[in-house]
Scaffold this active site. Structure first.
Site, PDB file in Angstrom:
ATOM      1  N   CYS A   2       0.834  -1.196   0.000  1.00  0.00           N
ATOM      2  CA  CYS A   2       0.000   0.000   0.000  1.00  0.00           C
ATOM      3  C   CYS A   2       0.872   1.251   0.000  1.00  0.00           C
ATOM      4  O   CYS A   2       2.095   1.184  -0.034  1.00  0.00           O
ATOM      5  CB  CYS A   2      -0.905  -0.003   1.228  1.00  0.00           C
ATOM      6  SG  CYS A   2      -1.954  -1.472   1.361  1.00  0.00           S
ATOM      7  N   GLY A  28      -1.563   1.381  -4.863  1.00  0.00           N
ATOM      8  CA  GLY A  28      -2.831   0.780  -4.481  1.00  0.00           C
ATOM      9  C   GLY A  28      -4.001   1.448  -5.161  1.00  0.00           C
ATOM     10  O   GLY A  28      -4.094   2.682  -5.177  1.00  0.00           O
ATOM     11  N   ASN A 100       1.821   0.164   5.584  1.00  0.00           N
ATOM     12  CA  ASN A 100       2.158  -0.568   4.368  1.00  0.00           C
ATOM     13  C   ASN A 100       2.880  -1.816   4.830  1.00  0.00           C
ATOM     14  O   ASN A 100       3.886  -1.737   5.534  1.00  0.00           O
ATOM     15  CB  ASN A 100       3.078   0.283   3.471  1.00  0.00           C
ATOM     16  CG  ASN A 100       3.722  -0.551   2.381  1.00  0.00           C
ATOM     17  OD1 ASN A 100       3.123  -1.485   1.858  1.00  0.00           O
ATOM     18  ND2 ASN A 100       4.953  -0.209   2.034  1.00  0.00           N
ATOM     19  N   GLY A 101       2.349  -2.976   4.460  1.00  0.00           N
ATOM     20  CA  GLY A 101       3.001  -4.203   4.874  1.00  0.00           C
ATOM     21  C   GLY A 101       2.017  -5.327   5.052  1.00  0.00           C
ATOM     22  O   GLY A 101       0.907  -5.315   4.512  1.00  0.00           O
ATOM     23  N   TYR A 251       9.692  -3.395  -9.358  1.00  0.00           N
ATOM     24  CA  TYR A 251       8.345  -3.140  -9.857  1.00  0.00           C
ATOM     25  C   TYR A 251       7.583  -2.023  -9.157  1.00  0.00           C
ATOM     26  O   TYR A 251       7.051  -1.132  -9.803  1.00  0.00           O
ATOM     27  CB  TYR A 251       7.522  -4.438  -9.755  1.00  0.00           C
ATOM     28  CG  TYR A 251       6.069  -4.272 -10.139  1.00  0.00           C
ATOM     29  CD1 TYR A 251       5.684  -4.194 -11.477  1.00  0.00           C
ATOM     30  CD2 TYR A 251       5.071  -4.180  -9.170  1.00  0.00           C
ATOM     31  CE1 TYR A 251       4.350  -4.043 -11.842  1.00  0.00           C
ATOM     32  CE2 TYR A 251       3.732  -4.026  -9.525  1.00  0.00           C
ATOM     33  CZ  TYR A 251       3.377  -3.961 -10.863  1.00  0.00           C
ATOM     34  OH  TYR A 251       2.063  -3.799 -11.205  1.00  0.00           O
TER      35      TYR A 251
END
Length: 480
Positions: A2, A28, A100-101, A251
């Site tokens: 995210c 996201g 985020n994770g 990416y």
């Protein structure tokens, strides 16, 4: 995987947060949310893209000089607005949190919180577990009132209980903004300052876009706190060693970001140069190098230059279709590839083509792209991946959760080529990928390469945990 931004001290936090979320929309596209504070919480969340959720009315409602925003890409939870971050608890003080994770022991912690009878979760989002562990500890440590020491102990409590990888930002009503990340530093984080305002975000590009000066990054296990007067405390509350995620550089991150001090753009140039060496070693041939847009462009250009081959934009991307990797399920990915890319036939017709992509995960996108190349008249297609073969599930927040999804698992390179319809496949070696990234910041030393190697740096990922996460992800996809 995210994206978040937290702001304190801005004249209007919501404007900074909105612009920041636009800058990390690539992280996201499932849902987004913003919570601000001006003596009371102001909340707005929804499914979809940032520009579609927030309106002019949102800017009027979301008042305050402190706030947190988030864009969601689901790994745990069924998705939708009920799982959109940030999340809040009203005790103690009132806390807002986004992350985020991925929490690897989510189910265990959820059950533990429920059995205590004090904390009932109302979503399937794992940040709610982190928030409640944190809030429990802060309630205990701050019985006599809020202190920075109580905050530090609360972060330590998260480190003791929560397994996985996470970068966290949040604020405590009436006190200030806080941020921390796991002691292995797997997930990226960036800190910036602009006058009296401070911001914390998932990538440095968010801060530079907003005109913030990017401050030196702290060590893994460090906590940041900025109070309402702009006083800053940075304290390392647990020893840790940095293991940044390699796949971020391949990416996820924008090329204009810096992660751990490494330019993502320069890292991708080095990936292309090293991949060119692999192409030569294999004795392959091609007439033209064509990137799969967008994240492979930089590496493809560098590869073409190193090989002395022409570089051409043979695939045109529809920018109104999201990133296929982070779509919720295979059906969505397959449908989107058809709408996402179109060929410029002159660049393929009668040629031996070297297609360069960031990675080959499930193989669906690669297969469709190769079919497009052949339909446009390519005589031969070699498919190059900037990443090594992906063979192991990520438990740290990337949606490659089930072992059977990986096209490279239990297949040789020749078998992968046959499966996706290529004449040959080239994979980057893991050592070359680590060298390409690490050359930009020799102090990093180690990376999280678990999706390539199966070696999980946190050292606490059991086979049972992997099966539990796999089951959770499968259930979520069925529900969606």
């Amino acid at each position: 995987m995210c994206g978040f931004i937290g702001v304190i001290g801005a004249e209007s936090a919501v404007h900074e947060i909105y612009d920041g979320l636009i800058a990390i929309q690539h992280r996201g596209q499932d849902a987004a949310g913003i919570i601000t504070y001006d003596g009371r919480f102001h909340v707005e969340k929804g499914e979809g893209l940032v520009r579609d959720i927030f309106t002019e009315g949102s800017f009027e409602r979301l008042k305050g000089r402190i706030g947190v925003g988030h864009v969601r890409y689901p790994t745990v939870g069924s998705g939708g607005s009920e799982d959109a971050q940030p999340f809040t608890v009203n005790f103690p003080f009132g806390i807002v949190m986004a992350h985020n994770g991925n929490v690897a022991n989510y189910e265990q912690l959820r059950e533990s919180l429920a059995e205590d009878g004090r904390r009932h979760l109302y979503s399937g989002c794992d940040v709610e577990v982190v928030l409640n562990v944190f809030a429990n500890a802060l309630a205990r440590e701050a019985r006599d009132g809020f202190t920075v020491q109580a905050l530090q102990e609360s972060v330590r409590a998260v480190y003791r209980s929560v397994r996985g990888a996470y970068s966290v930002v949040g604020f405590i009503a009436g006190h200030g903004l806080f941020a921390f990340r796991d002691p292995y530093g797997i997930k990226p984080i960036a800190i910036g300052r602009k006058g009296a305002a401070f911001a914390v975000a998932s990538e440095s590009v968010v801060l530079t876009t907003l005109g913030y000066e990017v401050l030196p990054l702290g060590s893994p296990g460090e906590m940041l706190f900025v109070d309402l007067d702009g006083q800053v405390v940075r304290e390392r509350v647990e020893e840790g060693k940095s293991h940044p995620c390699l796949f971020e550089y391949v990416y996820f991150a924008r090329p204009d970001s810096y992660l751990e001090g490494v330019s993502v753009y320069r890292a991708r140039i080095r990936m292309g140069e090293r991949l060119a060496g692999k192409f030569r070693t294999m004795g392959l041939r091609a007439d033209v190098v064509i990137p799969v847009p967008d994240s492979a462009r930089t590496a493809a250009m560098a590869m073409a230059q190193a090989l002395g081959m022409p570089y051409r934009e043979g695939l045109v991307k529809n920018r109104y279709v999201g990133r296929t990797f982070i779509m919720a399920n295979d059906g969505e990915r397959k449908r989107s590839v058809r709408h996402k890319l179109n060929t410029i036939e002159e660049e393929f017709r009668g040629k031996e083509v070297l297609l360069v992509d960031d990675s080959i995960v499930r193989g669906n996108t690669s297969k469709k792209i190769i079919q497009l190349a052949r339909a446009a008249g390519a005589k031969r297609v070699v498919f190059a991946s900037c990443a090594p073969p992906l063979t192991h599930p990520c438990v740290y927040g990337i949606d490659m959760s089930t072992r059977r999804e990986f096209v490279a698992r239990d297949r040789t390179h020749a078998e992968v080529a046959k499966e996706i319809g290529a004449d040959a496949v080239i994979y980057q070696d893991l050592a070359d990928l680590e060298g390409a990234v690490g050359a930009g910041e020799p102090k990093i030393g180690r990376f999280c390469n678990a999706c390539f190697s199966g070696k999980y740096p946190t050292g606490d990922i059991t086979p049972e945990m992997l099966l539990s996460i796999e089951k959770e992800r499968d259930t979520s996809r069925v529900e969606r």
